[in-house]
Design a protein around this motif. Structure first.
Motif, mmCIF file in Angstrom:
data_model
loop_
_atom_site.group_PDB
_atom_site.id
_atom_site.type_symbol
_atom_site.label_atom_id
_atom_site.label_comp_id
_atom_site.label_asym_id
_atom_site.label_seq_id
_atom_site.Cartn_x
_atom_site.Cartn_y
_atom_site.Cartn_z
ATOM 1 N N THR A 70 11.346 38.685 33.432
ATOM 2 C CA THR A 70 10.902 37.984 34.850
ATOM 3 C C THR A 70 11.786 38.276 36.044
ATOM 4 N N SER A 71 13.044 38.705 35.810
ATOM 5 C CA SER A 71 13.886 38.859 37.124
ATOM 6 C C SER A 71 13.439 40.073 37.831
ATOM 7 N N GLY A 72 12.797 41.028 37.489
ATOM 8 C CA GLY A 72 12.109 41.988 38.242
ATOM 9 C C GLY A 72 10.953 41.630 38.773
ATOM 10 N N SER A 73 10.049 40.778 38.026
ATOM 11 C CA SER A 73 8.865 40.360 38.692
ATOM 12 C C SER A 73 9.174 39.545 39.799
ATOM 13 N N VAL A 74 10.159 38.549 39.749
ATOM 14 C CA VAL A 74 10.412 37.782 40.984
ATOM 15 C C VAL A 74 10.962 38.683 42.022
ATOM 16 N N GLY A 75 11.571 39.683 41.886
ATOM 17 C CA GLY A 75 11.967 40.397 43.120
ATOM 18 C C GLY A 75 10.680 41.325 43.509
ATOM 19 N N MET A 76 9.618 41.679 42.608
ATOM 20 C CA MET A 76 8.510 42.460 42.987
ATOM 21 C C MET A 76 7.584 41.310 43.723
ATOM 22 N N LEU A 77 7.487 40.095 43.426
ATOM 23 C CA LEU A 77 6.934 38.977 44.133
ATOM 24 C C LEU A 77 7.562 38.889 45.717
ATOM 25 N N LEU A 78 8.723 38.848 46.005
ATOM 26 C CA LEU A 78 9.353 38.814 47.129
ATOM 27 C C LEU A 78 9.429 40.076 47.973
ATOM 28 N N GLY A 79 9.321 41.102 47.207
ATOM 29 C CA GLY A 79 9.049 42.420 48.054
ATOM 30 C C GLY A 79 7.725 42.630 48.378
ATOM 31 N N ALA A 80 6.921 42.222 47.485
ATOM 32 C CA ALA A 80 5.514 42.416 48.021
ATOM 33 C C ALA A 80 5.258 41.482 49.403
ATOM 34 N N LEU A 81 5.574 40.306 49.348
ATOM 35 C CA LEU A 81 5.360 39.395 50.611
ATOM 36 C C LEU A 81 6.049 39.916 51.792
ATOM 37 N N VAL A 82 7.300 40.581 51.649
ATOM 38 C CA VAL A 82 7.923 41.163 52.723
ATOM 39 C C VAL A 82 7.345 42.139 53.310
ATOM 40 N N SER A 83 7.090 43.064 52.204
ATOM 41 C CA SER A 83 6.868 44.509 52.799
ATOM 42 C C SER A 83 5.538 44.566 53.316
ATOM 43 N N GLY A 84 4.375 43.734 53.176
ATOM 44 C CA GLY A 84 3.228 43.533 53.967
ATOM 45 C C GLY A 84 3.388 42.915 55.474
ATOM 46 N N TRP A 85 4.070 42.078 55.432
ATOM 47 C CA TRP A 85 4.342 41.580 56.732
ATOM 48 C C TRP A 85 4.953 42.801 57.640
ATOM 49 N N LEU A 86 5.943 43.565 56.847
ATOM 50 C CA LEU A 86 6.772 44.723 57.789
ATOM 51 C C LEU A 86 5.702 45.787 58.002
#
Length: 458
Positions: A70-86
């Motif tokens: 799940t550690s990678g999945s938590v990173g993916m969650l945050l990465g998805a949210l920030v990358s869409g905004w950027l």
């Protein structure tokens, strides 16, 4: 014939993109984006294939296994949210490039991880890159596709993701027994090298440039594309009358996703992302470990069974890509989740009494749920206006990752609590059934341009 508008507008840029026939240029760009997406998928599933070996090498508990997954999945969650905004602010191509570099470098670092703690931290960083690249890449491919046959065009690109998952299990089945788990992550560092080739061949999305007010730049990019397409396609048809916004759109915000007609779309598609990936990763993240711990098969056999399941998932993705423009998005989503539910409930009813039985029915479930999830990468970008399209896709990515995180956690807790395999698969079947019901409320988007699907918010 190429046509350069003397006074380009947001609507005229979109109309010129829509009149382009699918050509070598489209296939070339789709392939370049696909190469890096392939390796993102490859990296995503490596930890599941390496886990049976890591359990023995580092003496990991069930809780530690869950944390590593799940550690990678938590990173993916945050990465998805920030990358869409950027991506809605700095561009699609830049964000794809950044995501791939992060993923590749983190994968190389994992190969030299000295301890479990380092593995968890580096998996989180790797997840930031994967979560950032995948939804933005899907947004970009949707924006260069025309309405007619957009489903097949986008889903044939999206096949690279399940292909990457399948290849990861195939490579792991040979590499882990012969070279060890660390070699897997060295191989996973390849996408960082591919990025240089991608940037040279992929222009920024003209739709995004126009929406940001960079109309002259968008006009130049479309003109270059028209010139290249006309070399192989001949004389281009005249653009249809421009529809959609003629003026530059305001900056997209999170409020766009929950206002007007977009509220229902966001609720439904978020539920689909969550249910689909809860089931997907509830199955795939734990299968190799279940085979070895519950059914006591060898690591080689477990990895080969896992290979069957991912091969079936890839076949499901290929099937839906070929029929999506005929049957529509809503039917494909509902059928995929219902088919997965039927397979998992059947497995639970049969008792999940052997590894081979689990492999067969889990593969049937994967055929359907993989098809559902790949369709969501096509469907989500169709629901939102250009100014907030990447943000909308990233919001889907957040619920995707919520499912990816919670699925393995729930399954892990059931395993550690002594629940039977039959109970676990029946539970996953119930979740898939809930997703099938949610799909009945999805808006159909087949055959309509992105501009027609995205009314202005007043």
């Amino acid at each position: 014939m190429t046509i350069t508008s003397s006074t380009p507008t947001v609507a005229s840029i979109a109309a010129r993109m829509e009149r382009l026939p699918t050509s070598r240029w489209h296939v070339k760009v789709r392939t370049l984006i696909g190469v890096v997406t392939f390796f993102e998928a490859f990296d995503q599933l490596l930890v599941a294939s390496a886990m049976p070996v890591l359990i023995k090498e580092w003496g990991l508990s069930t809780g530690q296994v869950t944390l590593a997954i799940t550690s990678g999945s938590v990173g993916m969650l945050l990465g998805a949210l920030v990358s869409g905004w950027l991506a809605d602010r700095v561009g699609r191509v830049r964000m794809v490039a950044l995501g791939v570099v992060i993923t590749g470098l983190a994968s190389l670092a994992i190969a030299f991880a000295p301890s479990f703690a380092w593995l968890v931290v580096l998996r989180f960083v790797q997840g930031l890159g994967i979560g950032g690249e995948v939804p933005v890449a899907a947004t970009y491919v949707s924006e260069i596709a025309k309405a007619k046959h957009r489903g097949r065009f986008v889903l044939l690109y999206e096949l690279v993701f399940p292909a990457g998952l399948f290849t990861a299990t195939l490579v792991a089945a040979w590499v882990v027994p012969n070279w060890g788990w660390r070699a897997l992550f060295v191989i996973g560092a390849v996408p960082a090298l591919a990025i240089a080739f991608m940037q040279r061949g992929v222009p920024e999305s003209p739709r995004w440039l126009a929406a940001k007010g960079r109309l002259a730049e968008a006009d130049q990019v479309v003109t270059r594309i028209e010139t290249e397409v006309s070399r192989t396609a001949g004389t281009l048809p005249e653009p249809a009358p421009a529809t959609g916004p003629a003026a530059v759109e305001p900056r997209g915000t999170l409020r766009d996703l929950v206002s007007g007609v977009y509220l229902r779309r966001t609720v439904v598609v978020s539920a689909l992302w969550f249910f689909g990936y809860f089931v997907n990763y509830g199955i795939t993240a734990w299968l190799p470990t279940l085979y070895t711990k519950v059914f006591h098969v060898s690591i080689d056999t477990a990895l080969h069974y896992n290979l069957w399941t991912n091969a079936a998932g890839f076949l499901g993705c290929l099937t839906v890509a070929l029929v999506i423009d005929k049957v529509g998005r809503r039917w494909a989503l509902a059928t995929g989740l219902a088919g997965s539910a039927a397979a998992l409930v059947t497995l639970g009813a049969l008792g999940a009494v052997s590894a081979s039985q689990v492999a067969v029915w889990a593969s049937v479930a994967a055929f359907f749920v993989f098809a559902t999830n790949v369709t969501l990468y096509l469907y989500t970008p169709e629901l939102y206006p250009t100014r907030s399209r990447a943000l909308g896709c990233s919001m889907g990515g957040v619920f995707n990752r919520a499912g990816v995180i919670l699925g393995p956690i729930v399954v892990g807790n059931l395993v550690s609590g002594g629940a039977s395999s039959a109970t676990i698969f029946a539970m996953l079947g119930g979740v898939a059934l809930a997703g099938a019901v949610a799909a009945l409320f999805a808006v159909e988007t087949r055959g309509r341009t992105l501009e027609q699907l995205s009314p202005d918010l007043k």
